[in-house]
Write an enzyme that holds these catalytic residues in place. Sequence first.
Site, PDB file in Angstrom:
ATOM      1  N   ARG A  29       0.828  -1.213   0.000  1.00  0.00           N
ATOM      2  CA  ARG A  29       0.000   0.000   0.000  1.00  0.00           C
ATOM      3  C   ARG A  29       0.857   1.256   0.000  1.00  0.00           C
ATOM      4  O   ARG A  29       0.484   2.270  -0.595  1.00  0.00           O
ATOM      5  CB  ARG A  29      -0.952  -0.032   1.200  1.00  0.00           C
ATOM      6  N   GLY A 100      -1.319 -11.777  -5.216  1.00  0.00           N
ATOM      7  CA  GLY A 100      -2.735 -11.438  -5.333  1.00  0.00           C
ATOM      8  C   GLY A 100      -2.999 -10.013  -4.879  1.00  0.00           C
ATOM      9  O   GLY A 100      -3.836  -9.306  -5.450  1.00  0.00           O
ATOM     10  N   ARG A 128      -6.021 -17.811  -9.738  1.00  0.00           N
ATOM     11  CA  ARG A 128      -6.796 -17.232  -8.625  1.00  0.00           C
ATOM     12  C   ARG A 128      -7.989 -16.410  -9.128  1.00  0.00           C
ATOM     13  O   ARG A 128      -7.938 -15.789 -10.185  1.00  0.00           O
ATOM     14  CB  ARG A 128      -5.857 -16.417  -7.724  1.00  0.00           C
ATOM     15  N   SER A 172     -12.864 -10.041   2.023  1.00  0.00           N
ATOM     16  CA  SER A 172     -11.563  -9.859   1.372  1.00  0.00           C
ATOM     17  C   SER A 172     -11.141  -8.395   1.403  1.00  0.00           C
ATOM     18  O   SER A 172     -11.779  -7.535   0.818  1.00  0.00           O
ATOM     19  CB  SER A 172     -11.628 -10.346  -0.079  1.00  0.00           C
ATOM     20  N   GLN A 174      -8.542  -7.401  -0.064  1.00  0.00           N
ATOM     21  CA  GLN A 174      -8.047  -7.075  -1.407  1.00  0.00           C
ATOM     22  C   GLN A 174      -9.184  -6.557  -2.273  1.00  0.00           C
ATOM     23  O   GLN A 174      -9.011  -5.599  -3.030  1.00  0.00           O
ATOM     24  CB  GLN A 174      -7.409  -8.316  -2.034  1.00  0.00           C
ATOM     25  N   ASP A 320      -4.094 -15.438   6.949  1.00  0.00           N
ATOM     26  CA  ASP A 320      -2.828 -15.987   6.456  1.00  0.00           C
ATOM     27  C   ASP A 320      -2.124 -16.861   7.493  1.00  0.00           C
ATOM     28  O   ASP A 320      -1.119 -17.504   7.174  1.00  0.00           O
ATOM     29  CB  ASP A 320      -1.892 -14.840   6.037  1.00  0.00           C
ATOM     30  N   ARG A 351      -4.884 -24.079   0.538  1.00  0.00           N
ATOM     31  CA  ARG A 351      -4.188 -24.271   1.819  1.00  0.00           C
ATOM     32  C   ARG A 351      -4.865 -25.300   2.723  1.00  0.00           C
ATOM     33  O   ARG A 351      -4.203 -25.862   3.594  1.00  0.00           O
ATOM     34  CB  ARG A 351      -4.032 -22.918   2.539  1.00  0.00           C
ATOM     35  N   ARG A 392       3.642 -19.696   2.710  1.00  0.00           N
ATOM     36  CA  ARG A 392       3.187 -19.897   4.099  1.00  0.00           C
ATOM     37  C   ARG A 392       3.098 -21.383   4.453  1.00  0.00           C
ATOM     38  O   ARG A 392       3.281 -21.765   5.604  1.00  0.00           O
ATOM     39  CB  ARG A 392       1.861 -19.187   4.338  1.00  0.00           C
TER      40      ARG A 392
HETATM   41  C1  S3P Z   1      -4.155  -9.054   1.946  1.00  0.00           C
HETATM   42  C2  S3P Z   1      -5.395  -9.573   2.175  1.00  0.00           C
HETATM   43  C3  S3P Z   1      -5.670 -11.003   2.365  1.00  0.00           C
HETATM   44  C4  S3P Z   1      -4.398 -11.794   2.634  1.00  0.00           C
HETATM   45  C5  S3P Z   1      -3.263 -11.390   1.746  1.00  0.00           C
HETATM   46  C6  S3P Z   1      -2.945  -9.919   1.916  1.00  0.00           C
HETATM   47  C7  S3P Z   1      -4.013  -7.613   1.739  1.00  0.00           C
HETATM   48  O1  S3P Z   1      -6.298 -11.503   1.204  1.00  0.00           O
HETATM   49  O2  S3P Z   1      -4.649 -13.186   2.485  1.00  0.00           O
HETATM   50  O3  S3P Z   1      -2.081 -12.136   2.036  1.00  0.00           O
HETATM   51  O4  S3P Z   1      -2.876  -7.098   1.813  1.00  0.00           O
HETATM   52  O5  S3P Z   1      -5.033  -6.954   1.521  1.00  0.00           O
HETATM   53  P1  S3P Z   1      -7.892 -11.380   1.019  1.00  0.00           P
HETATM   54  O6  S3P Z   1      -8.245 -10.020   1.421  1.00  0.00           O
HETATM   55  O7  S3P Z   1      -8.203 -11.639  -0.417  1.00  0.00           O
HETATM   56  O8  S3P Z   1      -8.455 -12.444   1.928  1.00  0.00           O
END
Ligand code: S3P
Length: 437
Positions: A29, A100, A128, A172, A174, A320, A351, A392
């Site tokens: 970020r 991701g 993904r 999520s 993300q 995670d 996982r 991980r």
């Molecule tokens: C993350 C959000 C998580 C996490 C990833 C980092 C982030 O994923 O598993 O390692 O930095 O926003 P999700 O939000 O898709 O679950």
Amino acid sequence: MSNVIFHAHPSRRLQGQLRVASDKSISHRSVILGSVANGKTRIENLLEGEDVLASIRAFQRMGVNIVQNIEERGPVYIIDGVGLNGLHAPGQHLYLGNSGTAFRLIAGLLASQQFASTLTGDDSLSKRPMSRIIEPLVQMGAIIHSADGTPPLSIEPGGELAGITFHPPVASAQVKSAVLLAGLKASGETRIIESVPTRDHTERMLAGFGYPISVTGTEVRLEGGHALTATHVDVPADLSSAAFFIVAALIVPDSRLQLNDVGINPRRSGILDILKRMGADIEIENTRWQGGEEVADLVVTTSELNGCEIHGGDVALAIDEIPVICIAAAAAKGITTIHGAEELRVKESDRIRAVAEGLSRLGIEVVEREDGMTIRGGEFRSAEIDSHADHRIAMAFSVAGMVAKGDVRIMNCRNVATSFPNYIEMANQSGMQITLE
Ligand code: S3P
């Protein structure tokens, strides 16, 4: 190169003090927001893992000047932000490796740009799910193509975005962050209402860059059209990386390990609550604020752990860390059941599958279900484990190797470099015994 093999040997006590790798989420970020801020952002303690380097390279390809200076305290990154309207067409595909986070956040940001871009990734990232970001971004007006809802993903110029009210169907951060970043240049208000709270680093950091944002409980709102102002970010150590050392110190007899400068954001600290419920002795000391994030030193002492129930709400706050929590459960007395963890099936590997398979190989009784598993604690035997090229999974099973009856050989560990480039050195410094084969 893909077949880096870890050899984890039974270990005696862990002790001393460490600062584990810097936070991956906060590092991504800081690169993304620094690139589209006005002015020079200075980042200390940036994670120099492959995932974050992929984010840096993506913005360099879009014309952002990002340099690393070596100062007395270590490397410092300076990003010469170009503002929200200053990115250039990348001229080639943006390859985001295994990440991701980089993929989804950068896709959100580029959805509103007036140039075409194509985002790609490695074999794991290419499997993904991306419909979870494509759908809300298209609803905002973006023009995005993907053959089957997975990478590569092409973004066409011309989509004038408008804010939406979005109820994410999956928990999520993300996805939430992709929509928020698209909202920065959208007309009107972008509003996200989460039913399950997820990590809020994007919200905190947008505020740190001076962008007006309102957060009420699990509702986030921002108006498009404001600007970000460059700032100074000092990235804390990553609780997700500390997790391997926390569990190792809990299960290796006579250990006492201090982990310094660790981010303990309440949307991330589910692992501490779960392990405490299992009987862990983890002291949280010297709590302080660092750039809008709470940071502390953690002192972990060997503890008798008992199995526990882990539910969906716990999972989102420890998303995670579930693999290494499963190692703690397998070393604990009694039964641990994990529910509501189906999101783990679409991470860097499946996982749930990878952990259940690895634990069985270690001689642990485990029953896999679609949304989790049930683990009966026991003793680990020597085994060969496939990490499925998932960082991980590799690190979690290296922790199991510390208390196994013999050596644990872990295959396909190359991707540990995505989040924790000097893991082996630090592990060995703490008293763990891992060699590279
Ligand atoms: C993350 C959000 C998580 C996490 C990833 C980092 C982030 O994923 O598993 O390692 O930095 O926003 P999700 O939000 O898709 O679950």
